[in-house]
Design an enzyme around this catalytic site. Structure first.
Site, PDB file in Angstrom:
ATOM      1  N   VAL A  92     -18.286  10.160   8.985  1.00  9.47           N
ATOM      2  CA  VAL A  92     -19.253   9.169   8.525  1.00  9.47           C
ATOM      3  C   VAL A  92     -18.662   7.784   8.723  1.00  9.47           C
ATOM      4  O   VAL A  92     -17.508   7.533   8.354  1.00  9.47           O
ATOM      5  CB  VAL A  92     -19.608   9.387   7.039  1.00  9.47           C
TER       6      VAL A  92
ATOM      7  N   CYS B 100      -9.699  -1.533  12.446  1.00 10.23           N
ATOM      8  CA  CYS B 100     -10.999  -0.908  12.653  1.00 10.23           C
ATOM      9  C   CYS B 100     -11.441  -1.084  14.098  1.00 10.23           C
ATOM     10  O   CYS B 100     -11.327  -2.170  14.674  1.00 10.23           O
ATOM     11  CB  CYS B 100     -12.026  -1.513  11.698  1.00 10.23           C
TER      12      CYS B 100
ATOM     13  N   ASP C 288      -6.376  -1.798   8.687  1.00 16.68           N
ATOM     14  CA  ASP C 288      -6.278  -0.572   7.887  1.00 16.68           C
ATOM     15  C   ASP C 288      -4.803  -0.343   7.587  1.00 16.68           C
ATOM     16  O   ASP C 288      -4.023  -0.033   8.491  1.00 16.68           O
ATOM     17  CB  ASP C 288      -6.846   0.632   8.649  1.00 16.68           C
TER      18      ASP C 288
END
Length: 273
Positions: free
Chosen positions: A81, A179, A186
């Site tokens: 997701v 990202c 991150d």
């Protein structure tokens, strides 16, 4: 759907009503093909652990409730997701009336299972649940005095080893990537446990640092590292756990293991979570 059609990196409007269609799926197969991973015969088992800290709904009397959730997406799911879509989806519950927390949990688990094409498990907790901070298990290698000059793309030639068999657990807090779409950093703490040829800690730390300016989703970074280690030392056993810091009210913690009967690491939050 192509990634360019997602809401990641775009100005978004928060919906004030529950909307499962906000969830944006990303197929795992594309990145796995690039790594030489056969999606029909995965070289690992495990889950992606999603911790969510911005979760709220309304009870039948109109009173808001807030909580946190932990959800486990199995590695054999067809899709992951996209994180911003998950944030927008969770916030669509803000004015949604539910009978109970159990109902909210059931709805979210069903929606995640539908979009990932796998059985997603998890729980929702009240925020007065007491959770202590933990520290990464194993030997920390961050204090090694090394010279670094590669910050991306990742250089798997740095996964060097010695011709001696060991069983050890090492960790580092110096993992950073970005990202794939927004370029936002991150930050992660990684724990590697393995049995096989001994990794050279100094060169392996350089390898981890070579992700620093690289752009890739968190789950894909985890599988790249796992694959590079597995290809280099061909271990009898290997597990990898990355605890990423929170961004947008969500942190993602991928776990991969060669052991089908794996046990998840401690769920204690690290200090950066």
């Amino acid at each position: 759907m192509p990634l360019s059609t997602s809401l990641l990196g775009k100005t978004s409007t928060y919906k004030d009503s529950y909307d499962a269609t906000l969830l944006f799926k990303i197929p795992r197969i594309n990145n796995r093909n690039a790594l030489g991973i056969n999606s029909n015969n995965l070289p690992f088992y495990g889950v992606d652990i999603w911790n969510t800290y911005e979760l709220s709904c309304i009870n039948k009397k109109g009173k808001p409730w807030v909580g946190v959730g932990t959800f486990y997406i199995p590695t054999d799911s067809e899709n992951i997701v996209e994180s911003k879509s998950f944030k927008l989806y969770l916030n669509s519950f803000n004015n949604f009336v539910v009978e109970s927390v159990e109902e909210l949990e059931r709805i979210i688990l069903q929606d995640l299972s539908n979009v990932t094409h796998a059985k997603v498990t998890g729980r929702i907790f009240p925020i007065n649940t007491k959770i202590a901070f933990g520290v990464p298990s194993g030997k920390n290698i961050d204090a090694l005095d090394i010279v670094c000059n590669n910050y991306g793309p990742p250089d798997n030639s740095l996964v060097e080893y010695e011709e001696v068999l060991v069983e050890e657990e090492i960790n580092s807090n110096l993992l950073k990537s970005n990202c794939l779409v927004t370029g936002q950093p991150d930050w992660g703490s990684i724990v590697i446990k393995y049995k096989g040829k001994k990794l050279k800690h100094d060169s392996f730390l350089k390898y981890l640092i070579s992700f620093r300016n690289y752009h890739e989703f968190a789950e894909q970074c985890a599988e790249r590292i796992f694959t590079d280690i597995k290809n280099a030392i061909k271990p009898d056993f290997l597990s990898l756990y990355i605890v990423y810091t929170r961004r947008g009210g969500i942190d993602i913690c991928p776990y991969r293991s060669t052991d089908k009967s794996y046990s998840l690491p401690s769920d204690k939050r690290l200090i950066r979570q």
